[in-house]
Write an enzyme that holds these catalytic residues in place. Structure first.
Site, PDB file in Angstrom:
ATOM      1  N   SER A  57     -22.191  -1.092  -8.745  1.00  0.00           N
ATOM      2  CA  SER A  57     -21.655  -1.055  -9.946  1.00  0.00           C
ATOM      3  C   SER A  57     -22.754   0.206 -11.055  1.00  0.00           C
ATOM      4  CB  SER A  57     -22.319  -2.282 -10.665  1.00  0.00           C
ATOM      5  OG  SER A  57     -21.506  -2.472 -12.109  1.00  0.00           O
ATOM      6  N   ASP A  76     -10.505  -4.896 -10.360  1.00  0.00           N
ATOM      7  CA  ASP A  76     -11.481  -5.085 -10.793  1.00  0.00           C
ATOM      8  C   ASP A  76     -11.662  -5.009 -12.175  1.00  0.00           C
ATOM      9  OD1 ASP A  76     -14.233  -4.875 -11.164  1.00  0.00           O
ATOM     10  OD2 ASP A  76     -14.700  -3.386 -10.288  1.00  0.00           O
ATOM     11  N   HIS A  99     -15.515  -7.145  -8.531  1.00  0.00           N
ATOM     12  CA  HIS A  99     -16.237  -6.356  -8.143  1.00  0.00           C
ATOM     13  C   HIS A  99     -17.409  -6.131  -7.543  1.00  0.00           C
ATOM     14  CE1 HIS A  99     -18.609  -3.589 -10.727  1.00  0.00           C
ATOM     15  NE2 HIS A  99     -19.103  -3.933 -11.105  1.00  0.00           N
TER      16      HIS A  99
END
Lengths: 424, 268
Positions: free
Chosen positions: B95, B217, B245
């Site tokens: 991320s 996502d 995610h």
């Protein structure tokens, strides 16, 4: 149990007809309970696709089963911010723990309405431990959220109030420090043939102390000094101190007799503070007159602890002024004069009772005059700077035994260099 | 306090293998990697750590100023690499940490030789034709969710849990402790993450780079993966058959397979 008395052997049989209703309720339960439970139920596949949802939750959201089942994911029911939270916290925790409870989120209704909810989820696993689906219960948390928001709001308000209070306190502390400094000379003046040193210990930065002192030149070889302690603390004590300082400075210019000076001050205070609000002080006030390398001291005391003289030959003596009364408290007060000659290397020490009334030792005894005398005896001979320095260290050593403001003023003609005495 | 302790560094796996540094993103801590760590450890030397402010890091080392920009997090990555004296390591960033990895590589090119970006996004907010997927108001909603959910964090327990990596039992009893974060710290991390814009840094990536994305996502949608892929010359994009995610949790095998293939192809 007594059957004959018509008592019930099963619950609900006491009234005709209730028994049938009771079993109808029980048999009805599973599906009916699921659909119409007072909370929302929802089951999703592991990827979040909604596989089952109960009528209660559909009703809350204003959605039809066809719109939802197989078409929407759990996160589609959330606000965008809630979705972010779901992806970054909720989903990972559920994967790692298999269960997650009491999470506050907001759901989006079909009409755009928002429903605050509390969510609990568990992962159902197959016999071999493979995660199959996620079961979720949804509670309407509208009231709870309103309450929490109120708590949050109150906490923020309290934090803001605390910040403001700290800022106010800091501003007040600064103002008090300025006020305190204004009541003391910024620096002692240079007076030919006289050394002087002073120290002021402030007991609390949040309170203006009531001790004061001053030293100033008069004319030719003469200068004047005073040191005292007003009753009370705080703004009123500060106002009183200001009045005393200005009165003493003015009156000594007019008349250099210390006893007369204290009478003037006494009259001024009793005139200013009448009735049930008497204000008074203890004070030592005096005049120094230089004659060659010696200094003649004439002083008067109104209720103040005795001045102490450290002689150049090592002797120590109090200049007792017993019988001197508080200034500003009593009609026809009497003030006691005393005089001495300071030879080179002699030091006159004036102090307030913060020093002699400090608490020391395990029994918290008063420090007292005797202890001060012997402390000074160890110091003598010492010049004003060294005396004040040593006493400042002594005050520090008292720690929390010293809870009052304390003023120190030491004055004396410099030691003759040929005697080998060090003056500071 | 040493960096080791400060960032709760843990090193496992084959000591002779290439070093792979796993960097968690916004939300939880190094536990995010627990499903892929054992498999990666068979082939590689695996380094895990918590950012200062997360997990069992030393909370007293946290400074709002430093951690209000991605550079602050990148410095943590670099300092961990320095502490272990790593050379040519593979930094796997999840991320927002995919971008922290990019910044760390630029700051310490000798120490970091290649990047794996797991569900990266260089910019979360929609802007001038770029579609990040979110608006500034959405981020405010997230901040509100953070305020409503402490996930077991409590001011009284925090000093016991944090900075006590030697006593893992302290935290184990506490549910949700992987994601339990001081709300003030979480708020800063959330703002830094979702208000950052690192698009201009992508073109400077010259090392071998693998981009992993999920089919579905909501945080890093396919357009964003394609954007990152196009912006980094020579990068490789792998779309995992996974949703959400966090493929390292939802599809650990596929994630391991992709990382292993990429790292093995780097040669020695």
């Amino acid at each position: 149990m007594n059957r004959g008395a018509g008592g019930s052997e099963e619950p609900g049989t006491g009234v005709p007809g209730t028994r049938a209703a009771f079993s109808a309720l029980l048999e009805d339960s599973a599906e009916e309970l699921y659909e119409s439970a007072p909370c929302g139920y929802l089951s999703t596949l592991m990827d979040g696709t909604i596989a089952k949802i109960n009528a209660t939750l559909l009703g809350w959201l204003g959605l039809s089963r066809d719109e939802v089942v197989g078409r929407m994911r759990f996160s589609d029911l959330l606000t965008v911010g809630g979705r972010l939270y779901h992806e970054t916290h909720f989903a990972p925790l559920l994967r790692m723990q298999g269960r997650l409870g009491g999470i506050a989120l907001e759901m989006k209704g079909a009409s755009g309405s928002r429903l605050p909810v509390l969510i609990t989820s568990t992962v159902k696993k197959s016999d071999d431990g493979e995660p199959l689906l996620i079961r979720t219960t949804v509670f309407d948390a509208t009231d709870r959220r309103a309450y929490e928001k109120e708590l949050l709001r109150a906490r923020r308000a309290a934090e803001e109030a605390r910040r403001q209070a700290e800022a106010d306190r800091e501003a007040l502390r600064e103002a008090l420090a300025v006020l305190q400094r204004s009541l003391l000379p910024a620096a002692l003046p240079d007076i030919p043939g006289v050394e002087a040193a002073c120290h002021y210990h402030t007991a609390s930065p949040m309170e203006v102390g009531g001790d004061f002192y001053d030293l100033f030149a008069l004319d030719g070889d003469r200068s004047a000094f005073f040191l005292g302690d007003v009753c009370g603390k705080g703004p009123q004590a500060a106002a009183l101190t200001s009045l005393i300082r200005h009165t003493l400075r003015a009156t000594v210019l007019h008349d250099s007799d210390p006893v007369a000076n204290l009478h003037v001050l006494d009259t001024v205070l009793r005139d200013r503070y009448t009735g049930d609000d008497p204000r008074y002080c203890t004070v030592v006030s005096g005049v120094l007159e230089r004659a060659g390398d010696t200094v003649e001291v004439r002083l008067a005391s109104g209720g103040h602890p005795p001045a102490l003289v450290l002689r150049a030959d090592g002797r120590v003596e109090y200049l007792w002024t017993r019988g001197g009364m508080l200034v500003g408290a009593l009609p026809e007060a009497e003030f006691v004069p005393v005089g001495t000659t300071l030879h080179p290397g002699d030091t006159l020490l004036l102090y307030t009772d913060g020093l002699t009334e400090a608490r020391t030792g395990p029994d918290r005894e008063l420090y007292g005059y005797e202890a001060l005398e012997s402390f000074a005896a160890d110091l003598a001979p010492s010049g004003p700077h060294r005396v004040v320095h040593a006493l400042t260290d002594l005050l520090k050593g008292f720690g929390d035994g010293l809870d009052d403001d304390t003023a120190l003023l030491a004055i004396g003609p410099p030691a003759r260099t040929d005697t080998g005495f060090r003056t500071s | 306090m040493s960096i080791h302790r400060r960032n709760n560094i843990r090193v496992t796996g084959r000591t002779s293998g290439r070093t792979v540094v796993l960097v968690h993103g916004f939300g939880c801590d190094q536990n995010m990697w627990r499903l892929v760590e054992p498999a990666l450890a068979q082939d590689f030397r695996v380094v895990l750590f918590d950012y200062v402010g997360a997990g069992r890091s030393d909370l007293s080392a946290w400074q709002e100023e430093r951690y209000s920009s991605l550079e602050g997090y990148a410095r943590d990555v670099v300092e961990v690499c320095e502490e272990l004296d790593l050379r040519d390591a593979v930094v796997v960033g999840h991320s927002v940490s995919a971008m922290a990895g990019v910044l760390a590589r630029a700051a310490a090119p000798d120490r970091i030789g290649s990047l794996v970006m797991v569900c990266p996004s260089p910019c979360y907010i929609d802007e001038d034709g770029y579609r990040g997927g979110f608006s500034a108001e959405d981020i405010d909603e997230l901040l509100e969710s953070l305020e409503s959910n402490y996930l077991g964090w409590s001011a009284t327990m925090a000093p016991v849990i944090m900075g006590n990596p030697d006593r893992p039992e302290l935290g184990e009893e506490l549910t949700n402790s992987f994601c339990a974060t001081d709300p003030d710290i979480a708020r800063v991390f959330a703002r830094t993450t979702f208000l950052s814009d690192s698009r201009k840094d992508l073109a400077g990536v010259t090392v071998p780079t693998l981009i992993l994305e999920c089919e579905q996502d909501v945080i890093a949608p396919p357009e964003v993966g394609a954007y990152v892929h196009a912006a980094i010359p020579g990068s490789e994009l792998v779309t995992l058959n996974a949703t959400g995610h966090c493929p390292q949790l939802s599809a650990p095998e596929a994630t391991v397979t992709a990382i292993r293939a990429f790292v093995s192809a780097l040669g020695r």
